[in-house]
Structures are given as C-alpha cells and as structure tokens.
Design a protein around this motif. Structure first.
Motif, PDB file in Angstrom:
ATOM      1  N   GLY A 178      21.141  25.660  14.272  1.00 51.99           N
ATOM      2  CA  GLY A 178      20.168  26.653  14.697  1.00 51.99           C
ATOM      3  C   GLY A 178      20.629  28.092  14.652  1.00 51.99           C
ATOM      4  N   ARG A 179      21.702  28.356  13.940  1.00 51.80           N
ATOM      5  CA  ARG A 179      22.176  29.729  13.778  1.00 51.80           C
ATOM      6  C   ARG A 179      21.631  30.269  12.461  1.00 51.80           C
ATOM      7  NH1 ARG A 179      23.743  31.764  18.291  1.00 51.80           N
ATOM      8  NH2 ARG A 179      24.999  33.267  17.175  1.00 51.80           N
ATOM      9  N   TYR A 180      21.788  31.537  12.233  1.00 52.72           N
ATOM     10  CA  TYR A 180      21.258  32.144  11.021  1.00 52.72           C
ATOM     11  C   TYR A 180      22.297  32.161   9.908  1.00 52.72           C
ATOM     12  CZ  TYR A 180      23.741  36.150  12.938  1.00 52.72           C
ATOM     13  OH  TYR A 180      24.714  36.973  13.440  1.00 52.72           O
ATOM     14  N   GLU A 181      21.789  32.114   8.697  1.00 56.31           N
ATOM     15  CA  GLU A 181      22.641  32.163   7.506  1.00 56.31           C
ATOM     16  C   GLU A 181      23.221  33.566   7.362  1.00 56.31           C
ATOM     17  OE1 GLU A 181      22.000  31.078   2.819  1.00 56.31           O
ATOM     18  OE2 GLU A 181      20.560  30.360   4.287  1.00 56.31           O
ATOM     19  N   ARG A 182      24.440  33.663   6.864  1.00 59.13           N
ATOM     20  CA  ARG A 182      25.075  34.964   6.668  1.00 59.13           C
ATOM     21  C   ARG A 182      25.268  35.198   5.185  1.00 59.13           C
ATOM     22  NH1 ARG A 182      28.436  36.403  11.738  1.00 59.13           N
ATOM     23  NH2 ARG A 182      28.425  38.374  10.665  1.00 59.13           N
ATOM     24  N   GLU A 183      24.987  36.405   4.750  1.00 61.30           N
ATOM     25  CA  GLU A 183      25.147  36.730   3.334  1.00 61.30           C
ATOM     26  C   GLU A 183      26.601  37.031   2.987  1.00 61.30           C
ATOM     27  OE1 GLU A 183      22.412  39.452   1.592  1.00 61.30           O
ATOM     28  OE2 GLU A 183      20.755  38.705   2.818  1.00 61.30           O
ATOM     29  N   GLU A 184      27.306  37.667   3.900  1.00 63.22           N
ATOM     30  CA  GLU A 184      28.700  38.003   3.631  1.00 63.22           C
ATOM     31  C   GLU A 184      29.585  36.838   4.080  1.00 63.22           C
ATOM     32  OE1 GLU A 184      27.866  39.123   7.814  1.00 63.22           O
ATOM     33  OE2 GLU A 184      26.814  39.603   5.991  1.00 63.22           O
ATOM     34  N   SER A 185      30.763  36.778   3.485  1.00 58.62           N
ATOM     35  CA  SER A 185      31.724  35.735   3.829  1.00 58.62           C
ATOM     36  C   SER A 185      32.344  36.069   5.173  1.00 58.62           C
ATOM     37  CB  SER A 185      32.803  35.655   2.747  1.00 58.62           C
ATOM     38  OG  SER A 185      33.777  34.715   3.117  1.00 58.62           O
ATOM     39  N   THR A 186      32.175  35.198   6.139  1.00 57.74           N
ATOM     40  CA  THR A 186      32.722  35.445   7.462  1.00 57.74           C
ATOM     41  C   THR A 186      32.977  34.129   8.183  1.00 57.74           C
ATOM     42  OG1 THR A 186      32.364  36.616   9.542  1.00 57.74           O
ATOM     43  CG2 THR A 186      30.433  35.725   8.488  1.00 57.74           C
ATOM     44  N   ALA A 187      33.986  34.128   9.032  1.00 57.36           N
ATOM     45  CA  ALA A 187      34.294  32.951   9.843  1.00 57.36           C
ATOM     46  C   ALA A 187      33.221  32.803  10.921  1.00 57.36           C
ATOM     47  CB  ALA A 187      35.666  33.107  10.467  1.00 57.36           C
ATOM     48  N   PHE A 188      33.258  31.680  11.617  1.00 63.30           N
ATOM     49  CA  PHE A 188      32.291  31.442  12.681  1.00 63.30           C
ATOM     50  C   PHE A 188      32.578  32.340  13.879  1.00 63.30           C
ATOM     51  CE2 PHE A 188      32.349  27.184  10.612  1.00 63.30           C
ATOM     52  CZ  PHE A 188      31.024  27.167  10.206  1.00 63.30           C
ATOM     53  N   THR A 189      31.518  32.837  14.482  1.00 59.78           N
ATOM     54  CA  THR A 189      31.637  33.581  15.735  1.00 59.78           C
ATOM     55  C   THR A 189      31.843  32.583  16.874  1.00 59.78           C
ATOM     56  OG1 THR A 189      29.267  33.472  16.164  1.00 59.78           O
ATOM     57  CG2 THR A 189      30.069  35.396  14.907  1.00 59.78           C
ATOM     58  N   LYS A 190      32.206  33.083  18.038  1.00 59.96           N
ATOM     59  CA  LYS A 190      32.335  32.207  19.202  1.00 59.96           C
ATOM     60  C   LYS A 190      31.003  31.518  19.512  1.00 59.96           C
ATOM     61  CE  LYS A 190      35.838  33.199  22.424  1.00 59.96           C
ATOM     62  NZ  LYS A 190      36.183  33.756  23.741  1.00 59.96           N
ATOM     63  N   GLU A 191      29.914  32.249  19.356  1.00 52.15           N
ATOM     64  CA  GLU A 191      28.600  31.686  19.650  1.00 52.15           C
ATOM     65  C   GLU A 191      28.256  30.559  18.681  1.00 52.15           C
ATOM     66  OE1 GLU A 191      29.324  34.938  19.439  1.00 52.15           O
ATOM     67  OE2 GLU A 191      29.121  35.479  21.555  1.00 52.15           O
ATOM     68  N   ALA A 192      28.592  30.744  17.399  1.00 51.07           N
ATOM     69  CA  ALA A 192      28.332  29.696  16.405  1.00 51.07           C
ATOM     70  C   ALA A 192      29.212  28.481  16.684  1.00 51.07           C
ATOM     71  CB  ALA A 192      28.574  30.219  14.996  1.00 51.07           C
ATOM     72  N   LEU A 193      30.477  28.708  17.046  1.00 51.60           N
ATOM     73  CA  LEU A 193      31.358  27.597  17.390  1.00 51.60           C
ATOM     74  C   LEU A 193      30.824  26.846  18.606  1.00 51.60           C
ATOM     75  CD1 LEU A 193      34.883  29.180  16.834  1.00 51.60           C
ATOM     76  CD2 LEU A 193      33.861  27.314  15.518  1.00 51.60           C
ATOM     77  N   ALA A 194      30.305  27.570  19.585  1.00 54.14           N
ATOM     78  CA  ALA A 194      29.728  26.925  20.772  1.00 54.14           C
ATOM     79  C   ALA A 194      28.524  26.065  20.377  1.00 54.14           C
ATOM     80  CB  ALA A 194      29.326  27.970  21.803  1.00 54.14           C
ATOM     81  N   ALA A 195      27.708  26.545  19.450  1.00 55.45           N
ATOM     82  CA  ALA A 195      26.557  25.767  18.985  1.00 55.45           C
ATOM     83  C   ALA A 195      27.010  24.509  18.242  1.00 55.45           C
ATOM     84  CB  ALA A 195      25.665  26.630  18.089  1.00 55.45           C
ATOM     85  N   ILE A 196      28.070  24.621  17.458  1.00 56.76           N
ATOM     86  CA  ILE A 196      28.611  23.455  16.761  1.00 56.76           C
ATOM     87  C   ILE A 196      29.173  22.466  17.782  1.00 56.76           C
ATOM     88  CG2 ILE A 196      30.281  22.614  15.063  1.00 56.76           C
ATOM     89  CD1 ILE A 196      30.125  25.481  13.790  1.00 56.76           C
ATOM     90  N   CYS A 197      29.894  22.958  18.788  1.00 58.50           N
ATOM     91  CA  CYS A 197      30.414  22.091  19.846  1.00 58.50           C
ATOM     92  C   CYS A 197      29.281  21.293  20.484  1.00 58.50           C
ATOM     93  CB  CYS A 197      31.127  22.912  20.930  1.00 58.50           C
ATOM     94  SG  CYS A 197      32.743  23.554  20.443  1.00 58.50           S
TER      95      CYS A 197
END
Length: 92
Positions: free
Chosen positions: A17-36
């Motif tokens: 449920g996170r948004y797609e990113r156009e630039e190459s970037t690692a996961f944010t803490k919020e994205a990691l929390a959503a994956i958890c």
C-alpha cells in the motif's frame, strides 16, 4: 524476464500500500514498517524501531534467516532477498 532491484522495490511498495518511486531509493522506515505488517512481524506502536531491526524481522518472517537479530542480519536488502520478499507478498 529478470526484474531490476528498483522494479522489485516498487512491487513490494505497491503490495503493502505504499507508492511507487521513480528514483532509485532504499525503503523508508515507514515502508519497512508496512512490509513488517504485511509479513506479520510485530513492531511496537509509537516510535518505529531502527531500520536494521525491521529488515532483520522481515528476513526472518520470509524465511531468509533463523532469527531477527539485527546485529547479524546485514544491511539493505540484496536483489535475491527482494525477490524472496516480493514472492512472499504475492502469496499473502
């Protein structure tokens, strides 16, 4: 067809449920929390734990590790790990 690391990260982001990113970037803490949350790794509410703890927990829950020890879990996800996480999320 082999997917790139960026494509795998975006697939994972969209699966939780996170948004797609156009630039190459690692996961944010919020994205990691959503994956958890998506892989049933419980994290405390309120302050998010360090990224290393969340990555270790994700690796553990998708079967890449035997425990969630962040000190021996390594850094950011490698391509093979991203493939395993994406596969696990497809089957959720």
């Amino acid at each position: 067809m082999t997917r790139t690391v960026d494509e795998l990260r975006n697939e994972i982001r969209q699966a939780v449920g996170r948004y797609e990113r156009e630039e190459s970037t690692a996961f944010t803490k919020e994205a990691l929390a959503a994956i958890c949350d998506a892989v049933d790794y419980e994290i405390p509410t309120g302050n998010l734990p360090p990224k290393s703890q969340m990555r270790a927990g994700i690796r553990w829950k998708v079967g890449l590790r035997d425990d969630d020890d962040p000190d021996s879990a390594g850094g950011p996800f490698r391509k093979a790990e991203l493939e395993s996480i994406a596969t696990a999320l497809r089957h959720e």
